[in-house]
Write a protein that holds these residues in place. Structure first.
Motif, PDB file in Angstrom:
ATOM      1  N   ARG A  73       0.852  -1.199   0.000  1.00  0.00           N
ATOM      2  CA  ARG A  73       0.000   0.000   0.000  1.00  0.00           C
ATOM      3  C   ARG A  73       0.883   1.242   0.000  1.00  0.00           C
ATOM      4  N   TYR A  74       0.424   2.305  -0.645  1.00  0.00           N
ATOM      5  CA  TYR A  74       1.236   3.509  -0.804  1.00  0.00           C
ATOM      6  C   TYR A  74       0.549   4.730  -0.212  1.00  0.00           C
ATOM      7  N   PHE A  75       1.375   5.610   0.338  1.00  0.00           N
ATOM      8  CA  PHE A  75       0.879   6.919   0.756  1.00  0.00           C
ATOM      9  C   PHE A  75       0.741   7.820  -0.468  1.00  0.00           C
ATOM     10  N   ASP A  76      -0.160   8.791  -0.364  1.00  0.00           N
ATOM     11  CA  ASP A  76      -0.364   9.755  -1.440  1.00  0.00           C
ATOM     12  C   ASP A  76       0.929  10.516  -1.716  1.00  0.00           C
ATOM     13  N   MET A  77       1.262  10.690  -2.999  1.00  0.00           N
ATOM     14  CA  MET A  77       2.529  11.305  -3.381  1.00  0.00           C
ATOM     15  C   MET A  77       2.667  12.737  -2.868  1.00  0.00           C
ATOM     16  N   GLU A  78       1.615  13.516  -2.938  1.00  0.00           N
ATOM     17  CA  GLU A  78       1.720  14.908  -2.486  1.00  0.00           C
ATOM     18  C   GLU A  78       1.944  14.996  -0.986  1.00  0.00           C
ATOM     19  N   ARG A  79       1.354  14.071  -0.258  1.00  0.00           N
ATOM     20  CA  ARG A  79       1.614  14.018   1.187  1.00  0.00           C
ATOM     21  C   ARG A  79       3.080  13.680   1.451  1.00  0.00           C
ATOM     22  N   VAL A  80       3.605  12.705   0.715  1.00  0.00           N
ATOM     23  CA  VAL A  80       5.011  12.312   0.879  1.00  0.00           C
ATOM     24  C   VAL A  80       5.924  13.503   0.626  1.00  0.00           C
ATOM     25  N   LYS A  81       5.689  14.212  -0.461  1.00  0.00           N
ATOM     26  CA  LYS A  81       6.530  15.369  -0.794  1.00  0.00           C
ATOM     27  C   LYS A  81       6.414  16.462   0.264  1.00  0.00           C
ATOM     28  N   SER A  82       5.207  16.668   0.740  1.00  0.00           N
ATOM     29  CA  SER A  82       4.998  17.708   1.752  1.00  0.00           C
ATOM     30  C   SER A  82       5.749  17.379   3.039  1.00  0.00           C
ATOM     31  N   ASP A  83       5.666  16.121   3.478  1.00  0.00           N
ATOM     32  CA  ASP A  83       6.372  15.720   4.704  1.00  0.00           C
ATOM     33  C   ASP A  83       7.882  15.801   4.526  1.00  0.00           C
ATOM     34  N   LEU A  84       8.370  15.374   3.377  1.00  0.00           N
ATOM     35  CA  LEU A  84       9.810  15.455   3.125  1.00  0.00           C
ATOM     36  C   LEU A  84      10.286  16.903   3.114  1.00  0.00           C
ATOM     37  N   VAL A 104      12.057   3.390   5.264  1.00  0.00           N
ATOM     38  CA  VAL A 104      11.903   2.041   5.797  1.00  0.00           C
ATOM     39  C   VAL A 104      11.077   1.146   4.890  1.00  0.00           C
ATOM     40  N   ASP A 105      10.710   1.617   3.699  1.00  0.00           N
ATOM     41  CA  ASP A 105       9.998   0.778   2.737  1.00  0.00           C
ATOM     42  C   ASP A 105      10.821  -0.474   2.461  1.00  0.00           C
ATOM     43  N   ARG A 106      10.166  -1.630   2.460  1.00  0.00           N
ATOM     44  CA  ARG A 106      10.898  -2.895   2.311  1.00  0.00           C
ATOM     45  C   ARG A 106      11.517  -3.032   0.921  1.00  0.00           C
ATOM     46  N   THR A 107      10.851  -2.525  -0.108  1.00  0.00           N
ATOM     47  CA  THR A 107      11.400  -2.539  -1.472  1.00  0.00           C
ATOM     48  C   THR A 107      11.013  -1.219  -2.111  1.00  0.00           C
ATOM     49  N   PHE A 108      11.878  -0.222  -1.953  1.00  0.00           N
ATOM     50  CA  PHE A 108      11.503   1.123  -2.358  1.00  0.00           C
ATOM     51  C   PHE A 108      11.230   1.214  -3.853  1.00  0.00           C
ATOM     52  N   ASN A 109      11.941   0.431  -4.663  1.00  0.00           N
ATOM     53  CA  ASN A 109      11.860   0.595  -6.115  1.00  0.00           C
ATOM     54  C   ASN A 109      10.882  -0.361  -6.786  1.00  0.00           C
ATOM     55  N   ILE A 110       9.971  -0.985  -5.996  1.00  0.00           N
ATOM     56  CA  ILE A 110       9.068  -1.961  -6.595  1.00  0.00           C
ATOM     57  C   ILE A 110       8.103  -1.297  -7.580  1.00  0.00           C
ATOM     58  N   LYS A 111       7.720  -0.067  -7.325  1.00  0.00           N
ATOM     59  CA  LYS A 111       6.820   0.668  -8.207  1.00  0.00           C
ATOM     60  C   LYS A 111       7.646   1.773  -8.871  1.00  0.00           C
ATOM     61  N   ARG A 112       8.075   1.512 -10.076  1.00  0.00           N
ATOM     62  CA  ARG A 112       9.101   2.340 -10.719  1.00  0.00           C
ATOM     63  C   ARG A 112       8.724   3.816 -10.802  1.00  0.00           C
ATOM     64  N   ASP A 113       7.555   4.133 -11.320  1.00  0.00           N
ATOM     65  CA  ASP A 113       7.193   5.535 -11.519  1.00  0.00           C
ATOM     66  C   ASP A 113       7.107   6.285 -10.193  1.00  0.00           C
ATOM     67  N   TYR A 114       6.596   5.613  -9.171  1.00  0.00           N
ATOM     68  CA  TYR A 114       6.489   6.212  -7.836  1.00  0.00           C
ATOM     69  C   TYR A 114       7.879   6.527  -7.295  1.00  0.00           C
ATOM     70  N   ALA A 115       8.788   5.546  -7.401  1.00  0.00           N
ATOM     71  CA  ALA A 115      10.156   5.749  -6.918  1.00  0.00           C
ATOM     72  C   ALA A 115      10.855   6.849  -7.707  1.00  0.00           C
ATOM     73  N   MET A 116      10.678   6.863  -9.012  1.00  0.00           N
ATOM     74  CA  MET A 116      11.351   7.864  -9.850  1.00  0.00           C
ATOM     75  C   MET A 116      10.900   9.270  -9.489  1.00  0.00           C
ATOM     76  N   GLU A 117       9.611   9.421  -9.203  1.00  0.00           N
ATOM     77  CA  GLU A 117       9.115  10.753  -8.855  1.00  0.00           C
ATOM     78  C   GLU A 117       9.721  11.236  -7.542  1.00  0.00           C
ATOM     79  N   ILE A 118       9.883  10.326  -6.590  1.00  0.00           N
ATOM     80  CA  ILE A 118      10.503  10.716  -5.319  1.00  0.00           C
ATOM     81  C   ILE A 118      11.988  11.000  -5.511  1.00  0.00           C
ATOM     82  N   PHE A 119      12.687  10.161  -6.293  1.00  0.00           N
ATOM     83  CA  PHE A 119      14.095  10.438  -6.583  1.00  0.00           C
ATOM     84  C   PHE A 119      14.254  11.846  -7.168  1.00  0.00           C
ATOM     85  N   GLN A 120      13.419  12.162  -8.155  1.00  0.00           N
ATOM     86  CA  GLN A 120      13.526  13.473  -8.801  1.00  0.00           C
ATOM     87  C   GLN A 120      13.246  14.598  -7.814  1.00  0.00           C
ATOM     88  N   PHE A 121      12.249  14.404  -6.976  1.00  0.00           N
ATOM     89  CA  PHE A 121      11.905  15.432  -5.989  1.00  0.00           C
ATOM     90  C   PHE A 121      13.074  15.669  -5.035  1.00  0.00           C
TER      91      PHE A 121
END
Length: 596
Positions: A204-215, A229-246
């Motif tokens: 299950r994933y947290f909302d991306m805008e919430r993640v960015k706001s908290d970071l 602490v995500d067990r496999t951070f890169n399992i969902k490629r587009d989600y991980a890429m957006e956070i990497f870029q942010f």
């Protein structure tokens, strides 16, 4: 109602994400205090501090690293606060819960699994009608009865219904000096039988805008290290890429650590990171565990080591991201010789850190349930470390622990990278053989039971090499590399050295004048800022070609600029020897310090 949420962290710099989630979820209805300690704190001090808070309810977050220390504190509190309600939660007590309730009569409740909603509902019942059977995911006792009642489990939460645990004003003053734990998802898609994460189905994933706001909040508030602490951070490629870029766009010097699965990392992601990741901002933790196919099959671990290796090498080539690779000794079908191969397979990738751990038979895992199948014997109490199996007796475990000890001190600490590379590549049959022989010698001298200063580590390695005398050892090369590593471990010019063959004063002054002329510096300035030495072979040829040419010696000039800058090594061909490289030629070698 006065509610305190407490935990015992492994170290002071760690913080507990769990108790912050619980506080955030309950904040609208209950005033909750947080109290964090460490497992090294005296139990009396912890109990006294909690007693001073005059709690009505105390909750403890429990893990394998703190459960026994927590129990000691709980037993003390029950005696001095007979009316307080004591609640345990966390992964350590979420399995075999009835057994925990029987063992711990001082405990009133255990919250099982994902605890935010369960803990809030429990507080409501404690403050109200005390109808605990209405609280899903709870173990409790009826008044006057010893036997525990366990209610049905609770459905998983929508993660976006959980308030942020990252925005407590009282955390801001210490953010800079502590590790901040952060999650963008819960769950794991894999089924590794030694891991608790395999029990939860789906991710299950947290909302991306919430993640960015908290970071953004954490970075703006001064956080310097955020560990996902995500067990496999890169399992969902587009989600991980957006956070990497942010994070690339907004890091402001903060460092971020991720657990990734390397063999599923897509080429386009690797190319993106190689091109855009700022050096030193990202760290990757990669769980390899074993390269033995029958072992991975037995623990239901799908892994393509060839793809994993390509990923690790690609990341390493970029020089932007440090990598921490994990191994587990004691898995099924892996004996001493097979583990030696696993160790050498992974060490060949030259990770910045190689973590050698030992199998822990965690409550709730499939491997613990199948312990008899593989002949496992293990500690009955946390951390449940295996003591032997049908293919790895306790004697082999003890030997591998010696490898772990010197691996931590000498490879992972990066105190002498040049010397280590020489020994594991040129001198010993394999990296594992070096660490095993050194570890055996270390233990035989009783050094595992005493402390160590930096100088001691160099002296003890040299003592081992003199005693072991491996066939491929060139003592001139080994001593020279040890000297260089020692010099480059200091921020300021060292006042003394640990070796005997120091330059005579006359030679030192002559060398000072010669080096000052070569470098275009004033003698007085060089004397103040530099250490001088010499080695009996061409260091440039050794760095560039791995060749030892003893027809030409090298003068070493180590320049110290102060605390903010690493020392710089200048290797100059000696005037009375054959020049192996042009004066001040760049040697481009990895490791601490700069070289030219």
């Amino acid at each position: 109602m006065n509610v305190v949420l407490a935990t015992l962290n492994a170290k002071y710099i760690h913080t507990s994400l769990a108790i912050r989630y619980l506080k955030a979820f309950c904040a609208e209805e209950f005033d909750v205090q947080l109290a964090e300690y460490t497992i090294k704190d005296p139990a009396m001090s912890i109990a006294a501090d909690l007693f001073s808070k005059k709690p009505d309810v105390i909750g403890f977050s429990c893990y394998i690293w703190n459960i026994e220390e927590t129990i000691t504190v709980v037993d003390m509190l029950r005696k001095v606060l007979p009316d307080v309600k004591i609640v345990l939660g966390g992964p350590e007590v979420s399995y075999d819960t009835a057994e925990w309730m029987n063992r711990l009569p001082a405990v009133d409740f255990i919250v099982m699994g994902e605890g935010e909603e369960t803990f809030r509902d429990l507080l409501r019942q404690i403050a109200g009608d005390r109808k605990y059977h209405f609280v899903f995911g709870l173990a409790y006792r009826k008044e006057g009865q010893a036997e525990a009642i366990i209610t049905p489990g609770r459905p998983k939460l929508d993660l976006n219904d959980i308030p942020s645990p990252q925005r407590f004003a009282e955390d801001i003053p210490t953010l800079r000096n502590r590790v901040v734990y952060f999650e963008t998802s819960r769950g794991c898609p894999f089924s590794c039988q030694f891991c608790l994460s395999s029990i939860e189905v789906g991710v299950r994933y947290f909302d991306m805008e919430r993640v960015k706001s908290d970071l953004s909040y954490l970075i703006d508030s001064g956080a310097k290290l955020i560990k996902f602490v995500d067990r496999t951070f890169n399992i969902k490629r587009d989600y991980a890429m957006e956070i990497f870029q942010f994070l690339i766009d907004n890091h402001r010097g903060c460092v971020f650590q991720f657990e990734i699965t390397a063999d599923i990392m897509r080429p386009e992601v690797l190319d993106f990171l190689a091109e855009h990741a700022p050096p030193g901002v990202f760290r990757f933790e990669i769980g390899v565990q074993s390269t033995n196919d029958p072992t991975n099959l037995a623990v239901q671990r799908r892994q393509n080591f060839a793809k994993l290796s390509r990923t690790v090498n690609k990341i390493k080539e970029s020089r932007n991201i440090d990598q921490h690779l994990d191994l587990i000794a004691g898995l099924p079908h892996e004996d001493y010789d097979t583990f030696r191969k696993t160790f050498n397979d992974v060490f060949a990738l030259r990770p910045e850190e190689l973590q050698l751990g030992f199998l822990k038979m965690l409550r709730g895992t499939g491997l613990r349930l199948d312990a008899a199948k593989y002949g496992y014997v293990y500690m009955e109490r946390a951390p449940y470390e295996m003591l032997g199996s049908d293919v790895m007796p306790f004697s082999d475990i003890v030997r591998i622990k010696r490898v772990e000890d010197v691996l931590e001190k000498y490879w992972n600490a990066h105190r002498m990278d040049r010397t280590m590379e020489y020994l594991v590549t040129t001198v010993y049959p394999s990296p594992f053989d070096f660490f095993q022989r050194f570890g055996d010698y270390w233990e035989s001298r009783g050094w595992s039971r005493i402390g160590h200063q930096l100088e001691d580590l160099f002296i003890r390695l040299w003592s081992f090499l003199e005693a072991d005398r491996p066939e491929g050892l060139d003592t001139d090369v080994a001593m020279a590399l040890l000297k260089i590593d020692y010099y480059l471990q200091h921020k300021y010019k060292p006042r003394k050295t640990w070796w005997e063959d120091r330059l005579e004063k006359k030679d030192w002054m002559q060398g000072l004048r010669w080096a000052a002329e070569k470098l275009g510096m004033e003698e007085r300035e060089l004397q103040k800022k530099a250490a001088l030495d010499r080695i009996p072979f061409d260091y440039g040829a050794w760095v560039q070609e791995g060749r030892t040419d003893k027809t030409a010696g090298t003068a070493l000039v180590i320049l110290y600029s102060g605390e903010d800058e690493p020392p710089r090594l200048v290797a100059l061909p000696l005037p009375d020897g054959q020049a192996a490289a042009a004066d001040q030629q760049s040697l481009s070698e990895s490791g601490k310090g700069q070289e030219s």
